[in-house]
Design a protein around this motif. Structure first.
Motif, mmCIF file in Angstrom:
data_model
loop_
_atom_site.group_PDB
_atom_site.id
_atom_site.type_symbol
_atom_site.label_atom_id
_atom_site.label_comp_id
_atom_site.label_asym_id
_atom_site.label_seq_id
_atom_site.Cartn_x
_atom_site.Cartn_y
_atom_site.Cartn_z
ATOM 1 N N ALA A 97 2.997 -6.829 4.110
ATOM 2 C CA ALA A 97 3.096 -7.109 2.709
ATOM 3 C C ALA A 97 3.899 -8.413 2.596
ATOM 4 O O ALA A 97 3.828 -9.026 1.705
ATOM 5 C CB ALA A 97 4.061 -5.836 2.226
ATOM 6 N N HIS A 98 4.606 -9.097 3.703
ATOM 7 C CA HIS A 98 5.275 -10.210 3.540
ATOM 8 C C HIS A 98 4.415 -11.294 3.812
ATOM 9 O O HIS A 98 4.761 -12.599 3.433
ATOM 10 C CB HIS A 98 6.451 -10.025 4.578
ATOM 11 N N GLU A 99 3.260 -11.028 4.189
ATOM 12 C CA GLU A 99 2.316 -12.150 4.572
ATOM 13 C C GLU A 99 1.024 -11.911 3.727
ATOM 14 O O GLU A 99 0.301 -12.935 3.774
ATOM 15 C CB GLU A 99 2.287 -12.080 6.015
ATOM 16 N N ALA A 100 0.808 -10.851 2.955
ATOM 17 C CA ALA A 100 -0.419 -10.681 2.535
ATOM 18 C C ALA A 100 -0.633 -11.767 1.189
ATOM 19 O O ALA A 100 0.018 -11.729 0.466
ATOM 20 C CB ALA A 100 -0.551 -9.421 1.928
ATOM 21 N N PRO A 101 -1.717 -12.232 1.083
ATOM 22 C CA PRO A 101 -1.984 -13.109 0.067
ATOM 23 C C PRO A 101 -2.490 -12.519 -1.137
ATOM 24 O O PRO A 101 -2.489 -11.334 -1.472
ATOM 25 C CB PRO A 101 -3.191 -14.092 0.543
ATOM 26 N N GLY A 112 7.327 0.086 -2.569
ATOM 27 C CA GLY A 112 8.302 0.576 -1.538
ATOM 28 C C GLY A 112 7.747 0.436 -0.058
ATOM 29 O O GLY A 112 8.643 1.334 0.731
ATOM 30 N N PHE A 113 6.834 -0.198 0.144
ATOM 31 C CA PHE A 113 6.178 -0.251 1.369
ATOM 32 C C PHE A 113 6.315 -1.611 1.997
ATOM 33 O O PHE A 113 6.139 -2.503 1.188
ATOM 34 C CB PHE A 113 5.050 0.349 1.621
ATOM 35 N N ASP A 114 6.410 -1.851 3.262
ATOM 36 C CA ASP A 114 6.400 -2.927 4.111
ATOM 37 C C ASP A 114 5.019 -3.298 4.495
ATOM 38 O O ASP A 114 4.644 -4.351 4.828
ATOM 39 C CB ASP A 114 7.425 -3.011 5.164
ATOM 40 N N ASN A 115 3.847 -2.411 4.703
ATOM 41 C CA ASN A 115 2.919 -2.399 5.560
ATOM 42 C C ASN A 115 1.700 -1.494 4.813
ATOM 43 O O ASN A 115 2.141 -0.337 4.426
ATOM 44 C CB ASN A 115 2.817 -2.727 6.881
ATOM 45 N N VAL A 116 0.544 -1.859 5.333
ATOM 46 C CA VAL A 116 -0.464 -0.856 5.268
ATOM 47 C C VAL A 116 -1.438 -1.007 6.252
ATOM 48 O O VAL A 116 -1.761 -1.966 6.659
ATOM 49 C CB VAL A 116 -1.408 -1.105 3.826
ATOM 50 N N ALA A 138 6.356 0.968 12.453
ATOM 51 C CA ALA A 138 6.665 -0.469 12.936
ATOM 52 C C ALA A 138 5.516 -1.279 12.327
ATOM 53 O O ALA A 138 4.467 -0.450 11.817
ATOM 54 C CB ALA A 138 6.171 -0.314 14.371
ATOM 55 N N ARG A 139 5.661 -2.600 12.382
ATOM 56 C CA ARG A 139 4.812 -3.424 11.720
ATOM 57 C C ARG A 139 3.369 -3.337 12.512
ATOM 58 O O ARG A 139 3.196 -3.424 13.605
ATOM 59 C CB ARG A 139 5.149 -4.982 12.085
#
Length: 239
Positions: A97-101, A112-116, A138-139
């Motif tokens: 989520a921190h890098e998705a465009p 409330g999530f960091d990744n998918v 984990a990432r």
């Protein structure tokens, strides 16, 4: 060339256990226990969204599985986001989520999530399925994506074995949808938001929302993804 993924002995055991257990899944309760048990052991995550598509790529079924209580409205937001990811072709993907465009990362973070982690065949003319794991412990990496790829056919087959829920004894809704409600559902099926539907029909987004609430009550569902799936099940959009 994709990196070679070598499973540890423990990972092999978890994978075999998940596959063997998946073969015995025949109902919703078993599906829930399997995904929250053996599948979780291999790929720990917070929420699993399962999307099943029928012929023509129409949404046929949605399952949102989680072991913790979600905030009000979170399940609908998750299924809506899952549909956008699936229809956008972001499959076989580990999304940080921190890098998705394109604002996608912001949407994931707001929920409330960091990744998918997403994988599946996508909505094709012949149908298909997509599975999205939100909030991996984990990432997500290519290794996680490989694990999900190995589980994919078993998830697809297990989901396909689940009985289709009905809204009444004979499968019919409490009343027929009005022409306007059917029109709105048709636009939702095309992936339009409330604002977009309102502009297309010359009504406000609030009016669209009110129509949706009546549709939900009629169909016995609580969000748009389930409403679409129920309409497809009852063939309300094929008349």
């Amino acid at each position: 060339m994709d990196p070679v993924v070598i499973l540890s002995r423990q990972e092999q055991e978890y994978l075999l256990c998940a596959i063997e257990s998946g073969l015995r899944v025949a109902g919703p309760h078993q599906f829930f226990l399997w995904t929250q048990g053996q599948v979780q052991a291999l790929l720990p995550h917070r929420v699993l969204v399962c999307l099943q598509f029928g012929h023509g790529g129409a949404l046929a079924r949605v399952e949102c599985l989680h072991g913790t209580v979600l905030a009000p409205g979170a399940q609908q937001a998750l299924t809506d986001l899952a549909l956008r990811i699936a229809r956008g072709g972001r499959l076989a993907a580990a999304i940080d989520a921190h890098e998705a465009p394109d604002g996608l990362g912001g949407e994931i973070l707001r929920l409330g999530f960091d990744n998918v982690l997403a994988h599946g065949t996508g909505p094709t003319s012949a149908g298909g399925s997509v599975f999205l794991m939100f909030g991996l412990a984990a990432r997500p990496t290519a290794r996680h994506a490989y694990f999900l790829e190995l589980l994919l056919p078993h998830l697809h087959l297990a989901l396909g074995r689940l009985p289709v829920a009905r809204t009444a004894v004979d499968g019919a809704p409490a009343r027929a949808l009005s022409a306007r409600e059917t029109e709105i559902i048709g636009w939702l099926r095309a992936g339009k938001s409330n604002d977009e539907v309102g502009r297309l029909l010359g009504i406000s987004a609030l009016t669209v929302k009110n129509h949706l609430q009546r549709i939900y009550r009629t169909l016995g569902v609580n969000n748009r993804a389930h409403a679409l799936a129920r309409c497809m099940d009852l063939r309300l959009l094929e008349q």
